[in-house]
Design a protein around this motif. Structure first.
Motif, PDB file in Angstrom:
ATOM      1  N   VAL A 501      29.303  39.837  49.241  1.00 47.95           N
ATOM      2  CA  VAL A 501      28.098  39.872  48.408  1.00 47.95           C
ATOM      3  C   VAL A 501      27.829  41.298  47.929  1.00 47.95           C
ATOM      4  O   VAL A 501      27.493  41.528  46.765  1.00 47.95           O
ATOM      5  N   TRP A 502      28.002  42.282  48.813  1.00 46.01           N
ATOM      6  CA  TRP A 502      27.752  43.676  48.461  1.00 46.01           C
ATOM      7  C   TRP A 502      28.738  44.161  47.396  1.00 46.01           C
ATOM      8  O   TRP A 502      28.358  44.823  46.428  1.00 46.01           O
ATOM      9  N   LEU A 503      30.013  43.806  47.557  1.00 43.90           N
ATOM     10  CA  LEU A 503      31.017  44.219  46.567  1.00 43.90           C
ATOM     11  C   LEU A 503      30.740  43.579  45.205  1.00 43.90           C
ATOM     12  O   LEU A 503      30.924  44.212  44.160  1.00 43.90           O
ATOM     13  N   LYS A 504      30.296  42.329  45.236  1.00 41.41           N
ATOM     14  CA  LYS A 504      29.974  41.658  43.976  1.00 41.41           C
ATOM     15  C   LYS A 504      28.797  42.338  43.291  1.00 41.41           C
ATOM     16  O   LYS A 504      28.787  42.523  42.064  1.00 41.41           O
ATOM     17  N   ARG A 505      27.821  42.742  44.095  1.00 41.09           N
ATOM     18  CA  ARG A 505      26.663  43.428  43.525  1.00 41.09           C
ATOM     19  C   ARG A 505      27.063  44.787  42.950  1.00 41.09           C
ATOM     20  O   ARG A 505      26.602  45.173  41.866  1.00 41.09           O
ATOM     21  N   LEU A 506      27.922  45.506  43.651  1.00 41.07           N
ATOM     22  CA  LEU A 506      28.377  46.800  43.146  1.00 41.07           C
ATOM     23  C   LEU A 506      29.126  46.647  41.833  1.00 41.07           C
ATOM     24  O   LEU A 506      28.992  47.466  40.919  1.00 41.07           O
ATOM     25  N   SER A 507      29.942  45.600  41.739  1.00 40.24           N
ATOM     26  CA  SER A 507      30.721  45.406  40.513  1.00 40.24           C
ATOM     27  C   SER A 507      29.828  45.125  39.313  1.00 40.24           C
ATOM     28  O   SER A 507      30.189  45.460  38.175  1.00 40.24           O
ATOM     29  N   ARG A 508      28.656  44.523  39.543  1.00 37.31           N
ATOM     30  CA  ARG A 508      27.741  44.240  38.434  1.00 37.31           C
ATOM     31  C   ARG A 508      27.004  45.493  37.968  1.00 37.31           C
ATOM     32  O   ARG A 508      26.553  45.558  36.828  1.00 37.31           O
ATOM     33  N   HIS A 509      26.857  46.468  38.866  1.00 38.78           N
ATOM     34  CA  HIS A 509      26.086  47.659  38.532  1.00 38.78           C
ATOM     35  C   HIS A 509      26.963  48.901  38.481  1.00 38.78           C
ATOM     36  O   HIS A 509      26.522  50.000  38.796  1.00 38.78           O
ATOM     37  N   ARG A 510      28.215  48.741  38.119  1.00 33.00           N
ATOM     38  CA  ARG A 510      29.134  49.864  38.060  1.00 33.00           C
ATOM     39  C   ARG A 510      28.719  50.822  36.933  1.00 33.00           C
ATOM     40  O   ARG A 510      28.428  50.418  35.821  1.00 33.00           O
ATOM     41  N   VAL A 511      28.708  52.130  37.241  1.00 29.90           N
ATOM     42  CA  VAL A 511      28.322  53.138  36.253  1.00 29.90           C
ATOM     43  C   VAL A 511      29.444  53.305  35.235  1.00 29.90           C
ATOM     44  O   VAL A 511      30.612  53.426  35.600  1.00 29.90           O
ATOM     45  N   PRO A 512      29.132  53.339  33.943  1.00 27.76           N
ATOM     46  CA  PRO A 512      30.189  53.525  32.926  1.00 27.76           C
ATOM     47  C   PRO A 512      30.899  54.863  33.125  1.00 27.76           C
ATOM     48  O   PRO A 512      30.334  55.830  33.621  1.00 27.76           O
ATOM     49  N   GLU A 513      32.131  54.912  32.701  1.00 23.94           N
ATOM     50  CA  GLU A 513      32.924  56.119  32.856  1.00 23.94           C
ATOM     51  C   GLU A 513      32.348  57.250  32.003  1.00 23.94           C
ATOM     52  O   GLU A 513      31.962  57.051  30.856  1.00 23.94           O
ATOM     53  N   GLU A 514      32.259  58.453  32.606  1.00 20.01           N
ATOM     54  CA  GLU A 514      31.722  59.595  31.882  1.00 20.01           C
ATOM     55  C   GLU A 514      32.687  60.012  30.759  1.00 20.01           C
ATOM     56  O   GLU A 514      33.894  59.821  30.843  1.00 20.01           O
ATOM     57  N   TRP A 515      32.106  60.609  29.703  1.00 22.55           N
ATOM     58  CA  TRP A 515      32.941  60.960  28.551  1.00 22.55           C
ATOM     59  C   TRP A 515      34.002  61.990  28.909  1.00 22.55           C
ATOM     60  O   TRP A 515      35.113  61.950  28.396  1.00 22.55           O
ATOM     61  N   TRP A 516      33.655  62.909  29.849  1.00 23.42           N
ATOM     62  CA  TRP A 516      34.621  63.947  30.155  1.00 23.42           C
ATOM     63  C   TRP A 516      35.796  63.415  30.966  1.00 23.42           C
ATOM     64  O   TRP A 516      36.879  63.986  30.933  1.00 23.42           O
ATOM     65  N   SER A 517      35.606  62.315  31.688  1.00 21.58           N
ATOM     66  CA  SER A 517      36.724  61.712  32.424  1.00 21.58           C
ATOM     67  C   SER A 517      37.777  61.207  31.446  1.00 21.58           C
ATOM     68  O   SER A 517      38.981  61.358  31.656  1.00 21.58           O
TER      69      SER A 517
END
Length: 538
Positions: A501-517
């Motif tokens: 459940v925790w991994l599923k929740r993290l996958s829904r709220h993943r931070v977009p990749e930063e432009w410098w990456s």
């Protein structure tokens, strides 16, 4: 009806379709179609519960080995066919024929083939050309059976050794399989028949690191009375258990190559922590030093824990520090990254209590552990074990302990932490109750009560001189009897579900990749991409 005559020859090959209802009827049609392609004439009957037998009468008899091989090959081609009637031996192989009363008294075995047709088939029978065609049709299945027979011919010790050396052995059996072994309710466990349930249970036992004698012991002493129920239709259950145990070992051995061994089993990636070692030293040397440090840390803790962590509140800290030491040995480093759920499996408390005790320990002025990195995402808190400065002199002269370090072993979730401490003291050589009480740092009344409980369960005995002796080999048996093993298994399943459940929740709220990456990975954009397109104006 016996399938073999007095010369151990089979005159009728029987396909036992052990699937009821519409799926079973469809399977019967497939079996009959195969046999008719081989030129066979067959007779079919049906039980009151909707299962079928397909009979292939033969002019020339087949040996026990040949008929058993064909029955197993048919079972491989058609899952749901039970080869057991032909594989239990020449003196016990039998089948319920048309007109016979059903085993539960609900009716009789009913002939499906018209009576005149059945009489003609039984009189004419099938020649050797039919058996030859059937063997050609089942070439691959027969070859697989021959290879399996060669594998199962290996000594039991060799088969068990191949399985017990696998990296995934030693896990707790699934609660569903434990309940199946204790109660024998195979349909409630999700299995369609006893044969499938037995194989699942035996494979689970093999994966948990058990040997054949461990399984037999559980059957004989009544812990696995449900497994006896799963063998209720077998004429020689002990012989069949041995055969199926070898099959389970072979299956687990084949599947072990698909499992992956992870050194840091509680983290998804390695934790790199530098400690000033010389670059020329090998990784094995560093790991040995780390184990030596953890053993020294344990030795100092053993000497002072009764004073520094006294009273009921100190019990949680004592066993939590034991759990951290066990985790450090498991990961080969003084740096431990185990979540509170994993640590709580070694304690009779909730994960929230583990978090509170960890916070208390790390906030001390001269602590036994320090927080190196806080938890983030899927990563747990990273702790480093340290010997407090006040015990530096003691650490220099401490005798390193031998043997494994244990937190709270499963049986003591039910028998209590005082019993665990008294047992540990006796296991380490305390010869009397008073000595065990002093080493365990518990009151006299609590020590005597715990000792009585341990002796009642056979975990502690006295020798001819009256000295106390621990019997650690009985810990697993008692844990099963008091239900502690099942409790631990249920907790493992619960924590696994919470992690999903925790991994599923993290996958829904993943931070977009930063432009410098993206720039660091792909390089700067081209000039054409940077400059806006110029549009000419007429």
């Amino acid at each position: 009806m016996l399938l073999y005559n007095s010369q151990a020859r089979c005159r009728t090959l029987v396909v036992d379709v052990d699937v009821p209802g519409a799926p079973g009827l469809e399977l019967v049609h497939q079996v009959v179609a195969l046999l008719e392609r081989c030129g066979a004439k067959v007779v079919v009957d049906r039980s009151p519960v909707g299962k079928h037998h397909v009979y292939v009468p033969l002019r020339d008899g087949l040996s026990v080995e040949d008929s058993g091989a064909l029955a197993k090959a048919l079972a491989r081609r058609f899952p749901g066919v039970d080869p057991l009637p032909h594989t239990t031996g020449a003196t016990s192989g039998c089948i319920r024929t048309p007109g016979s009363p059903y085993k539960d008294g609900s009716g009789y075995q009913e002939l499906v083939t018209p009576l005149d047709t059945a009489r003609r088939v039984l009189m004419m029978r099938n020649g050797s050309e039919v058996v030859g065609a059937l063997r050609r049709e089942l070439t691959e299945e027969l070859a697989l059976g021959a290879r399996e027979a060669m594998e199962l011919a290996r000594p039991l010790e060799e088969l068990e050794g191949a399985v017990l050396d696998a990296p995934f052995v030693g896990r707790v059996m699934a609660p569903r399989l434990v309940s199946l072994a204790q109660e024998g309710l195979y349909r409630e466990a999700g299995y369609g028949d006893r044969s499938t349930a037995r194989m699942a249970l035996l494979c689970g036992a093999a994966r948990a690191g058990m040997r054949y004698e461990d399984v037999v012991r559980r059957v004989e002493d009544g812990r696995w009375v449900g497994l006896v129920e799963l063998f209720q239709n077998a004429n020689k259950p002990r012989v069949l258990l041995g055969k199926e145990w070898k099959k389970a070992l072979a299956f687990v051995a084949r599947s072990q190559g698909e499992q992956k061994s992870v050194r840091h089993c509680n983290t998804s990636e390695a934790v790199e922590v530098t400690r000033g070692e010389h670059r020329g030293r090998s990784e094995d040397d560093v790991v040995v030093d780390e184990h030596r440090f953890v053993r020294r840390w344990r030795a100092v803790l053993d000497e002072v824990e009764a004073v520094e962590f006294s009273g009921p509140r100190g019990m949680h800290a004592r066993f939590l520090l034991r759990a951290l030491a066990a985790a450090a040995h498991q990961s080969g480093s003084r740096h431990v990254e185990f979540g509170v759920r994993s640590l709580s499996l070694s304690l009779p408390v909730q994960p929230s209590t583990v978090s509170r005790v960890l916070a208390d320990l790390r906030e001390e002025e001269d602590p036994w552990l320090v927080l190196v990195r806080e938890a983030k995402g899927t990563r747990a808190d990273l702790y480093e074990l340290r010997i407090p400065a006040r015990h530096a002199e003691r650490a220099e002269r401490a005798e390193l302990p031998r043997g494994k370090v244990h937190a709270l072993r499963p049986v003591f979730r039910e028998l209590g932490v005082v019993a665990a401490l008294v047992f540990e003291a006796i296991e380490r050589g305390a010869p009397s109750t008073e000595t065990a009480r002093v080493r365990a740092a518990v009151s006299r009344s609590a020590a005597y009560e715990a000792l009585g409980l341990l002796m009642a369960w056979g975990l502690v005995e006295r020798d001819a001189q009256g000295r106390l002796l621990a019997v650690p080999e009985r810990l697993g048996e008692v844990a099963e009897r008091v239900g502690a093993a099942l409790v631990v298994g249920l907790l493992v399943e619960r924590f696994a579900a919470e992690r999903r459940v925790w991994l599923k929740r993290l996958s829904r709220h993943r931070v977009p990749e930063e432009w410098w990456s993206a720039v660091m990975r792909e390089g700067p954009p081209s000039n054409a991409a940077r400059e806006p397109e110029r549009v000419s104006v007429a």
